[in-house]
Design a protein around this motif. Structure first.
Motif: not given
Length: 382
Positions: A166-175
């Motif tokens: 399945x296709x997923x999405x995430x985002x990088x948390x710089x903190x």
């Protein structure tokens, strides 16, 4: 005598019983119940159905799975996707992919079912760092990072998925220095088959993803679609459930075209990129996309008087940008191959200084292109 009469009456009753009644008494062979896994998958599909994204699927093409990346027509501004073996000159991961950003200085890739990232300095790539925080997955692959350097798409196998990849999405948390818990992007992108290699070309606003659904062994379907700036879903008040279910399964891509205008505009954008690529191969000096229908191939094509000066400035900025790219390449090569211990600190600062100027010019080019485009569109409307 009484017993004989009793048996005769019993036999007569059995002989006069309707055939239909006899059939009902016979055991009926039933189909085997569906496996529990399939029931769970159907349940998940139904749970996701109301959130099915409303997108325009421009086109689809079935290709050999081994060469499927050739169907992705990404502009240079979107970075590049290639095979692991080709990128690393290795035979270890024949089905893994690598995404390299536009600047060719950062990569994301899959190795042994996990995702990693690496930075480039000179001709060398840094030691890979595993991506943390995405969640629990059995296997991950096919990463793609948007130009913001934060939004990551990838494919994975999970017990929470619809089935297969399945296709997923995430985002990088710089903190925290980690990625946020990945989310399934839902329907119609995912199915009970393998769905993967989601990629967005932000310059053309064209997206791609691959799917094994309804495909024979060794084949994969590449869907080309228009990404939405804001998430749009099918309202149950406006659409019948059977229609939504059909769109979620992508039974007919023509059903997503609406009046066809958005699709035609997207096809024109793709054609402009193809012409731009062809112009570069032929050595054409100038190409500038005004809108979906108009592309200029000469500075003399501009009608706005101020754009003549802006184009001259743009050309100078582009030359400076190319010069910085070349200079950075030389410095990085020297840093990794020849620099002495005493030179490393000074070179690092010099490289960082060049990179800062590089990004400033890159942003300046984008802003100036926007000014030129807006001014020309305004002139054309007169």
């Amino acid at each position: 005598m009484k017993k004989s009469i009793f048996y005769l009456i019993l036999i007569a009753a059995m002989l006069t019983t309707p055939a239909s009644a006899q059939k009902r008494k016979m055991p009926v062979k039933k189909n085997k119940p569906a496996p529990v896994v399939a029931v769970e998958e159907n349940t998940k599909f139904d749970e996701m159905l109301e959130a099915t994204q409303q997108i325009v699927i421009i086109d689809s093409v079935v290709v050999d799975k081994q060469q499927f990346l050739q169907a992705y027509k990404l502009s240079s501004e979107a970075g590049a996707v290639t095979g692991f073996n080709q990128f690393f000159k290795s035979e270890e991961q024949p089905y893994s992919t690598v995404y390299v950003n536009q600047m060719n200085n950062k990569s994301w890739f899959a190795n042994d079912g996990r995702l990693y990232t690496s930075d480039r300095l000179g001709n060398e790539w840094s030691e890979p760092i595993a991506l943390e925080g995405l969640g629990r997955f059995q296997r991950t692959n096919y990463p793609f990072m948007l130009s913001d350097g934060t939004t990551l798409y990838f494919a994975a196998i999970s017990s929470e998925g619809l089935g297969g990849l399945d296709i997923y999405v995430s985002r990088y948390d710089s903190e925290s220095g980690q990625y946020l818990l990945a989310e399934n992007i839902g329907l119609p992108f995912n199915s009970d088959a393998n769905d993967y290699m989601y990629a967005i070309d932000e310059l053309t606003n064209i997206g791609y993803f691959a799917s094994d659904r309804r495909q024979p062994e060794g084949k994969v379907c590449i869907y080309t679609f228009i990404p939405n700036q804001k998430r749009l879903t099918y309202s149950t008040e406006d659409y019948d459930e059977d229609i939504i279910r059909s769109r979620a399964k992508i039974e007919r891509i023509a059903d997503t075209w609406g009046d066809g205008n958005a699709r035609n505009e997207a096809l024109a954008r793709l054609e402009s990129i193809n012409k731009k690529t062809a112009s570069k191969k032929r050595g054409t000096e100038f190409t500038f996309i005004i809108n979906d229908d108009i592309t200029y191939n000469s500075p003399s094509d501009f009608r706005d008087a101020d754009n003549q000066d802006r184009i001259k400035e743009l050309n100078l900025m582009r030359k400076k940008y190319q010069s910085l790219t070349t200079e950075l390449e030389k410095l990085r090569n020297y840093y990794t191959q020849k620099a002495s211990t005493a030179e490393i600190s000074k070179l690092r600062e010099e490289i960082l200084g060049y990179e800062k100027e590089y990004y400033q010019i890159e942003n300046g080019i984008h802003e100036l292109e926007k000014q030129i485009r807006n001014a020309e569109i305004k002139m054309l409307k007169k």
